[in-house]
Design an enzyme around this catalytic site. Structure first.
Site, mmCIF file in Angstrom:
data_model
loop_
_atom_site.group_PDB
_atom_site.id
_atom_site.type_symbol
_atom_site.label_atom_id
_atom_site.label_comp_id
_atom_site.label_asym_id
_atom_site.label_seq_id
_atom_site.Cartn_x
_atom_site.Cartn_y
_atom_site.Cartn_z
ATOM 1 N N LYS A 186 0.688 -1.174 -0.157
ATOM 2 C CA LYS A 186 -0.096 0.067 0.002
ATOM 3 C C LYS A 186 0.952 1.378 0.144
ATOM 4 O O LYS A 186 2.056 1.319 0.147
ATOM 5 C CB LYS A 186 -1.091 -0.164 1.053
ATOM 6 C CG LYS A 186 -1.924 -1.219 1.108
ATOM 7 C CD LYS A 186 -2.899 -1.155 0.007
ATOM 8 C CE LYS A 186 -3.765 -2.392 -0.476
ATOM 9 N NZ LYS A 186 -4.664 -3.055 0.626
HETATM 10 C C1 LIG Z 1 -5.404 -4.317 0.771
HETATM 11 C C2 LIG Z 1 -7.091 -4.139 0.979
HETATM 12 C C3 LIG Z 1 -7.985 -4.386 1.990
HETATM 13 C C4 LIG Z 1 -6.929 -5.060 3.096
HETATM 14 O O1 LIG Z 1 -6.320 -4.451 3.853
HETATM 15 P P1 LIG Z 1 -5.319 -5.401 4.846
HETATM 16 O O2 LIG Z 1 -4.426 -4.410 5.630
HETATM 17 O O3 LIG Z 1 -4.388 -6.209 3.974
HETATM 18 O O4 LIG Z 1 -6.206 -6.116 5.680
HETATM 19 C C5 LIG Z 1 -9.092 -3.883 1.996
HETATM 20 N N1 LIG Z 1 -9.682 -3.375 1.118
HETATM 21 C C6 LIG Z 1 -9.155 -3.104 0.040
HETATM 22 C C7 LIG Z 1 -9.826 -2.257 -1.174
HETATM 23 C C8 LIG Z 1 -7.701 -3.416 -0.098
HETATM 24 O O5 LIG Z 1 -6.939 -3.319 -1.162
#
Ligand SMILES: *Cc1c(COP(=O)(O)O)cnc(C)c1O
Length: 384
Positions: A186
């Site tokens: 991210k």
């Molecule tokens: C990555 C992601 C999540 C989950 O994030 P985590 O921190 O891995 O639990 C939720 N929603 C979207 C749209 C994502 O891309």
């Protein structure tokens, strides 16, 4: 240059992050403690305007806690998009509640507010928009619908740090809670981690309690308060979702770079656009005037004139040493969601069409000019 093979994503970790982790290791305090507290304070200062920030060990955990805090229960309905990661919808199922999927707008990949209104039933409790790739949803429309029908809004902002909507940061609008992800790929990362942001003190309080076993004070307070260190009270069957100080050590420094990372991503996206405008490609949508795109993802769509299929394109890119990805395989095509809700692939035609032609190209701040040129040259060779 990164290496022979350019991966789809890599984190951008500096010496500050490394030294902060070492400091935590040497301090002996590894779990939730002073670093997590500081990360939360810094985050609340970043979002500002009376927000509270609650650190958790993933966005999935944060979405779960946010839904719990707004009072979701069995049989309730949560309106969301099929064009997302399964985490968005899976947390709804944790409560025995049901996600109700509505299609996206073909231009933005974001949930279509008009179709939200048509999907509201007496069981609807929450709208969960996802700011796909870091481009803000039409939040005025979504918040107006929520207001009109007395619904809660929990934003999945996993891609949206930092995203501006009408000049305001996502996380500071009139929704009930906003949840960010710090997963390794991210825009900022703690390896695994997430943050809940809310201006509602009741929601904040409930999330703090539920992230650590339903204990009414978190571990930091427990070990620093003047009450006996062994004393605590369990007030609910909570979860084990607290963020560790080791992760928060990364977050403290990553957060400081959030805007410089965004500027670099935006410049890279603009650079891609310049080379791709004459190709059989639909370029990613731009944010509206007054908005800012977080550019978590750079998603192109191959047009029907492209000389290769989407799948072949990704294979050829890989042969040229460039990792690509697909965001997302829409939820209604996955066996669980398809079978649980008896969904057909053409139930969400815009999501299906977007998925069939979408390719996410590498876009991360550790890429240098040569890395990006490799991606551009590979795309030009295949599609030019
Ligand atoms: C990555 C992601 C999540 C989950 O994030 P985590 O921190 O891995 O639990 C939720 N929603 C979207 C749209 C994502 O891309």
């Amino acid at each position: 240059m990164i290496s022979e093979y350019l991966p789809f994503a890599l984190p951008d970790i500096g010496e500050e992050e490394i030294n902060e982790v070492l400091d935590s290791l040497r301090s002996g305090w590894l779990t939730t403690g002073p670093k997590t507290k500081r990360f939360e304070e810094d985050f609340a200062a970043f979002t500002g305007t009376g927000t509270e920030a609650i650190a958790v060990n993933s966005a999935t955990a944060g979405l779960h806690l946010a839904l719990e805090a707004v009072g979701i229960g069995p049989g309730d309905e949560v309106i969301t998009t099929p064009y997302t990661f399964t985490a968005t919808a899976e947390v709804v199922r944790y409560f025995g509640a049901d996600p109700v999927f509505v299609d996206i707008k073909p231009e933005t990949f974001n949930i279509d507010p008009e179709q939200i209104e048509a999907s509201i039933t007496p069981r609807t409790k929450v709208i969960m928009p996802v700011h796909f790739a870091g481009l803000a949803c039409d939040m005025d429309a979504i918040l107006a619908i929520a207001n009109k029908h007395g619904l809660k809004v929990v934003e999945d902002a996993a891609h949206a740090l930092p995203t501006l909507y009408n000049g305001r940061l996502i996380g500071t609008l009139n929704s009930d809670a906003t949840v960010y992800s710090f997963y390794a790929t991210k825009t900022i990362t703690t390896g695994e981690g997430g943050m809940i942001v809310t201006r509602d003190p009741e929601i904040a309080k409930r999330c703090r309690i539920m992230r650590l076993h339903g204990i009414s004070r978190d571990a930091f307070d427990r070990y620093t308060s003047t009450k006996p260190a062994w004393h605590y009270e369990v007030v609910a069957p909570g979860c084990k979702y607290n963020m560790a100080d080791l992760a928060a050590s990364l977050g403290i420094h990553q957060l400081k770079k959030a805007w410089s990372f965004q500027k670099k991503r935006e410049a890279m996206a603009t650079h891609y656009d310049e080379f791709f405008s004459d190709l059989p490609i639909i370029l990613p949508p731009k944010s509206l005037p007054g908005d800012t795109h977080a550019w978590h993802l750079y998603v192109i769509r191959l047009t029907e004139d492209a000389p290769v299929t989407r799948d072949r394109f990704i294979e050829l890119m890989s042969e040229k040493g460039v990792g690509c990805s697909v965001h997302f395989i829409p939820l209604h095509l996955h066996p669980y969601w398809r079978d649980r809700y008896n969904l057909k692939s053409d139930d969400f035609p815009n999501a299906l069409k977007a998925y069939e032609s979408a390719v996410s190209l590498p876009l991360f701040t550790k890429m240098d000019e040569d890395d990006q040129q490799r991606v551009i040259d590979s795309v030009l060779e295949i599609l030019g």
